[in-house]
Enzyme design. Sequence first.
Site, PDB file in Angstrom:
ATOM      1  CD  GLU A  50       7.980   1.365  -0.394  1.00 18.72           C
ATOM      2  OE1 GLU A  50       8.496   0.209  -0.826  1.00 18.72           O
ATOM      3  OE2 GLU A  50       8.196   2.626  -0.304  1.00 18.72           O
ATOM      4  CD  GLU A  94       0.804   0.152   3.014  1.00 21.13           C
ATOM      5  OE1 GLU A  94       0.361   1.631   2.811  1.00 21.13           O
ATOM      6  OE2 GLU A  94       1.537  -0.211   3.537  1.00 21.13           O
TER       7      GLU A  94
END
Length: 347
Positions: A313, A172
């Site tokens: 991430e 994300e």
Amino acid sequence: MAWYLNNAAPFHSDVEQQAQQYQLTLTKPPGALGQLEQVATRLAGCQGQVHPELNNIFISIFAGDHGVANQGVSAFPQAVTTEMVKNFAQGGAAISVLARQLKAQFEVVNLGTVFEVAPHTQIINARIAPGTQDLSQVPAMTREQLEEALAEGLAAANRAKDMACELFIGGEMGIANTTSASALAAAYLKMPAADLVGPGTGLTEDKLPMKAQIIEDAIALHNAQTPLDQLQCLGGFEIAGLVGAYIGCAQMGVPVLVDGFISSAAALMAQAINPSISPWLFYSHQSHEPGHQKVLAALNAQPLLNIGMRLGEGSGAAVVVSLMQSAVALHNQMATFSQAGVSEAEE
């Protein structure tokens, strides 16, 4: 019935038990490999074969901005979300490096950056809106927007399934998304926001009480009681995308490796919406973000690492893939006592 309420694919408990029995025949004391043994036997249960495989990895990074960033809950401007989406696609981010190392399938799904992103072969443009609304003032999303974000997560799960992947990692990116994740966890777990909030991308300690108060006020404002309502009022496009991807993968029989705090908050909501997905979720690491330990405890999760990572991430999960691959290699390639001619323990 909405698609996300459908049951997950059957988990093969009988095969997991067979794999556990096979572990006892390998040339080592029982349990000597710790959690690596459980990783291998659980993957066997997922795949329905005593000797699982773990070569084809699929990584999908969901991006979206948050209206609550306007309240000063992040040290970075919202432009960073768009800039990092470009960085992911161009190969310069941590997760990009790790994806190359793993030879993983890699994509970035833009669900709602404030600024438009130029077309790129690795970016899927699924922009629902230029960021969510400010959750401290109004619901972050409409129900239609929530359904769209969940569906984009399902679409990512479908792409992973089509590529015959053996493990899905969802990452994300979204400035202010630790505020959203903390709000979701606080609302669902009925915990004080102050017990969950952390610095995120670098918020100074003196501003944490302000961040916690914004969350408490938002929870009181919306009074959302169901996981779906909480996700609509307090979530983010990228968090809802992860929820949809986790549920979709479990329904298709694709194991999921959950990353850090934001991803675990998404897993918490996904499991609340559809408890049947639980066997399909593996947890990679415990991040340095304060609320993560509490979310993992609520999930009864046993992460494989704790090395102080807090980047997001999907990076922590990508690091853990090599551990999981080691677990599979040990399970499949170690000699049994009989093969090696080694005496077993006396009863």
